[in-house]
Design an enzyme around this catalytic site. Sequence first.
Site, short mmCIF file in Angstrom:
data_model
loop_
_atom_site.label_atom_id
_atom_site.label_comp_id
_atom_site.label_asym_id
_atom_site.label_seq_id
_atom_site.Cartn_x
_atom_site.Cartn_y
_atom_site.Cartn_z
CE LYS A 604 75.97 21.08 34.59
NZ LYS A 604 76.59 21.69 33.38
CE LYS A 826 80.09 33.65 37.66
NZ LYS A 826 80.80 33.08 38.85
#
Length: 872
Positions: A604, A826
Amino acid sequence: MNLIVKLRRSFRTLIVLLATFCLVSIVISAYFLYSGYKQEMTLIETTAEAECTDIKILPYRSMELKTVKPIDTSKTDPTVLLFVESQYSQLGQDIIAILESSRFQYHMVIAPGKGDIPPLTDNGKGKYTLVIYENILKYVSMDSWNRELLEKYCVEYSVSIIGFHKANENSLPSTQLKGFPLNLFNNLALKDCFVNPQSPLLHITKAPKVEKGPLPGEDWTIFQYNHSTYQPVLLTELQTEKSLSSLSSKTLFATVIQDLGLHDGIQRVLFGNNLNFWLHKLIFIDAISFLSGKRLTLSLDRYILVDIDDIFVGKEGTRMNVKDVKALLETQNLLRTQVANFTFNLGFSGKFYHTGTEEEDEGDDLLLRSVDEFWWFPHMWSHMQPHLFHNESSLVEQMILNKEFALEHGIPINMGYAVAPHHSGVYPVHIQLYAAWKKVWGIQVTSTEEYPHLKPARYRKGFIHNSIMVLPRQTCGLFTHTIFYKEYPGGPQELDKSIRGGELFLTILLNPISIFMTHLSNYGNDRLGLYTFVNLVNFVQSWTNLKLQTLPPVQLAHQYFELFPEQKDPLWQNPCDDKRHKDIWSREKTCDHLPKFLVIGPQKTGTTALYLFLLMHPSIISNLPSPKTFEEVQFFNGNNYHKGIDWYMDFFPTPSNTTSDFLFEKSANYFHSEEAPRRAASLVPKAKIITILIDPSDRAYSWYQHQRSHEDPAALRFNFYEVISTGHWAPSDLKTLQRRCLVPGWYAVHIERWLTYFATSQLLIIDGQQLRSDPATVMDEVQKFLGVTPRYNYSEALTFDPQKGFWCQLLEGGKTKCLGKSKGRKYPPMDPESRTFLSNYYRDHNVELSKLLHRLGQPLPSWLRQELQKVR
């Protein structure tokens, strides 16, 4: 009046009696002092024929057993602090060899002529349980401040010192050791030594009769003293009175002494030479054991197994006849009186049965009639090297032929042990061999001398692969061509030297389990195999308290991995880095299928974007996708590692140009893995490492959201703050999720681990925010770091996609190739409570990261500068 007269007379009588008593006392004292002097002189003038078994002849009154203060082992770590003259000094290397062979932890430093010694304590605990000086003069000549510091540490933490004094041409004939009631006499030629049987440090060492003959060299130092703290450990004589006029050739002198700590509270053992003399090695090991309070000690149990390879193999004139086989049986019975359960272990290749002379064929027959007297294991049927067979079925055919031969002649087939000719296929691993062994023989154990390398032998280890236990195998100086005693390489004295305190003796001394490789030819002609092991066992029993025994191979393997469980997992290496390994590795395999660099994560942080940008370069090639982990191989950090390097290399295509093409793999789990750095450094030590860092708080939140999108039950049940702030009472799935969120963000900890195995020049740290906002600049930096050519113009090849919110590859016709739908999601912004918690949680980690980046000369990312401002 009469009373006064009587008192006066009584007083005179009392005075006379007292005077008489004093005179008698003086006479008696003088007699005993004179007698004691005569007795001491008699003890000193000892004849050369004295035996150490008669304690009355020993020349030092201090040989009487004294109470030694016990070592308190609770105050220190079990580590040796070793001061050496230089990194390459011979004695220093010899000391290290023994420490490493004994598997003792040590910290080596160059002995300072002037200046500070290393820190001795850490958080109130001593870092070292023993101090060793290669040159004791470096210790005694320390400046007063550092010497006082070291000796105060030794007294307070119950730490002892071992020191060596090696005289040279500049040494004075005699001198006093500075600060000690101890005189040294240097550069002497000595002979006929023996061990003091009353020395309290003896553990492995036995004190038999005198070891006759000259000691090696003429640069010996002997110790003389007049203090009860000293006790001799090893005593010897001068070779001639000419050695030093003030010393008598009939006197016994100490070449190793023990300081019991009665002088200054510090126990010591001092050696008057280096470790070239084998008895010094033996006593050195016992000194380490005693002075460390038995924390650094070797067990007295020794397991040995003698394999005889190549049974039935060998040209005429080198094989065993009937007399040789009978001698083998007789010697086995003899050795069983000294080595519990001793049994020769015979490895056979059935194809060569009855291929010798008539007498040798009769020897073959007697071996088979005596089949129950020995243990047996399969070699290959035709003695072929397994790595030359490129498919499993061919190996199976060979093994079946050998098995049928065994069944026909009553050879047991259930020992569970096998050895490959020339150790081929065992390491480097030939997976077809392991599979065939299990299928045909049910093999559980094998052995090799090649893991991790043949030399130095002390580094040999075991491992487990495909459920087969691989044990380290030892050589003993006997090879197929070693047939005649007088023709032994270097002369027969070399073999005897190896047996009597040399390499072969040290192998048994320093290894709790030894599997020795010998050959059929060593038991014919001069029968050097029998000569070697009979004399070796006799020598071991004469000079040590070791308990020798033999176990069948499977039991031996279980015993080995009980002793060394940390060796179960293998550590793969590049076969092309060792010529011997390459010679027994399939020619169909190539080391060109190994990556030149790794993208290690963490997860990530943008590793997938970097992966796609790298693939745009015409000279950079990634691994093939995995059916389970997609673009990530995940080899170095998990169970895939145990599948071996063949499995790993199958993921990489053959580069068209091995010089200009750059293979790489990206596995983001590598970053925080405890195993990955060491494993990667072993297999691809020259590889370059790329990592990406973003704000660890953002990384943790992104991982949480990633797990929610993959419907992780814990991520769905608990909100982010609950995950990161949960305590030890939490359910296991929640604690697992918490660790996966938080631990990868300990950036400095993980980078330091990688830097333990890779040089700083091999590591590139990328600012994840810059990669997201200005990838072209970052990719220019990456190309420069890798040294890849030609330079690829990312400024023209990348375009920002406002709809996606990140940079994409620009294709012909204005089309773009972007990351998949799963990337760039998002998420709702992180709640302030979680942000504050994480900022506090990572504060110390971020401070350590800033220190690390300063040390590496790398700029601080913007997110790190912002976090550090909060610290103020």
